[in-house]
Design an enzyme around this catalytic site. Sequence first.
Site, short mmCIF file in Angstrom:
data_model
loop_
_atom_site.label_atom_id
_atom_site.label_comp_id
_atom_site.label_asym_id
_atom_site.label_seq_id
_atom_site.Cartn_x
_atom_site.Cartn_y
_atom_site.Cartn_z
N THR A 93 0.82 -1.23 0.00
CA THR A 93 0.00 0.00 0.00
C THR A 93 0.85 1.27 0.00
O THR A 93 1.97 1.29 0.54
CB THR A 93 -0.91 0.01 1.25
OG1 THR A 93 -1.52 1.29 1.37
CG2 THR A 93 -0.13 -0.25 2.52
N TYR B 187 -1.61 0.04 10.45
CA TYR B 187 -1.91 -0.66 9.19
C TYR B 187 -0.72 -0.58 8.24
O TYR B 187 -0.23 -1.59 7.73
CB TYR B 187 -3.17 -0.08 8.55
CG TYR B 187 -3.32 -0.47 7.10
CD1 TYR B 187 -3.49 -1.81 6.75
CD2 TYR B 187 -3.24 0.48 6.08
CE1 TYR B 187 -3.59 -2.19 5.42
CE2 TYR B 187 -3.35 0.11 4.75
CZ TYR B 187 -3.52 -1.22 4.42
OH TYR B 187 -3.60 -1.59 3.10
#
Length: 338
Positions: A127, A151
């Site tokens: 990501t 995350y």
Amino acid sequence: MTTVLVTGGAGYVGSHNVMALINSGFNVVIFDNLELGHIEIVEVLKKVSASGKVIDFIEGNLKSFDDINSVFNKHNIDAVVHFAAYSQVAESVKDPQKYYFNNVYGTLNLLKAMMEHNVYRIVFSSTAATYGEPEYVPIDEKHPQNPINPYGRTKLMIENIMDDYDRAYGLKSVRLRYFNVAGADSNSRIGEWHNPETHLIPNILKSTFGSDKSFKMFGTDYNTKDGTCIRDYVNVEDLAQAHILALKYLLNGGETSFYNLGTNEGSSVKEVFSACEAVTNKKIKLEVLGRREGDPAALVANNQKAALKLGWIPKKTLTDSVTSAYNWEKELDKNYKY
Ligand code: UDP
């Protein structure tokens, strides 16, 4: 024929990849615990694959080594595409343990099972959140990786683990760092299905179902052209093609590498909102709220490396993504009332 294990194949990005893999002639095995994925999506994929490609669905949890190991005992897996993960930034701040156990420990189990069965090729769903607060945009792969939430840290840890495993064991990985994934299957068979939904495009579109709903815009005082946040929306079918290219690259003996997947173009929240009004041909009720915590003003990818090394050129526009997302929302509303 090449058999690919797809973890998280019942989820949003994973399921579109399964569709692309089937269409590209791969055998596919889906592994998913169905906590966030949907069995209805698996059923659709099975129907699509009935035309000849083998597809198996195995329900299991990556936190259980036995669960994931049994997949490799059952099938002759050639390579893995790994999506299974939690991906909500705010939730990761509130409950980091959930993220470290699932994302990091789960991946450790997966890599262990792979190597015990001589599988040394993995495409990993990473990501743009691994970059953290952007020091410059567009962001290229040389941008420092300083994630600002658990995350993003889980995804960066996994990238680092994969580098160590390459050096020590020869595990080859391609890490694909997604920017904002958008859109759905062009034929509206599958699409984004989160509950609750937090993402921009589905949230705008959902507010067109039911007359009392309004879309909540988070922050109009950013230092951007119109005051709203800028993001790079990459179409989910284009994204799936990047995974196919990465997989083929690894299967042809490619070395470990990493790429940004984005379009090089930023759209503001207001621009996305206008695109949704244009596609739906509806006046959408808008409520302006304050900033959402942790949102950087602008995130845009420099995607030159993926173009150069993988030959990946995203083709779909923001309007394409909004159109397919809207068609899917209508399917969700009609067939999967939730
Ligand atoms: N956003 C918004 N309303 C929503 C959801 C998102 O205004 O209901 C904004 C959000 O603040 C951000 C952008 O839309 O600026 C993209 O958010 P999303 O959650 O889709 O993706 P993120 O960039 O956080 O991964």
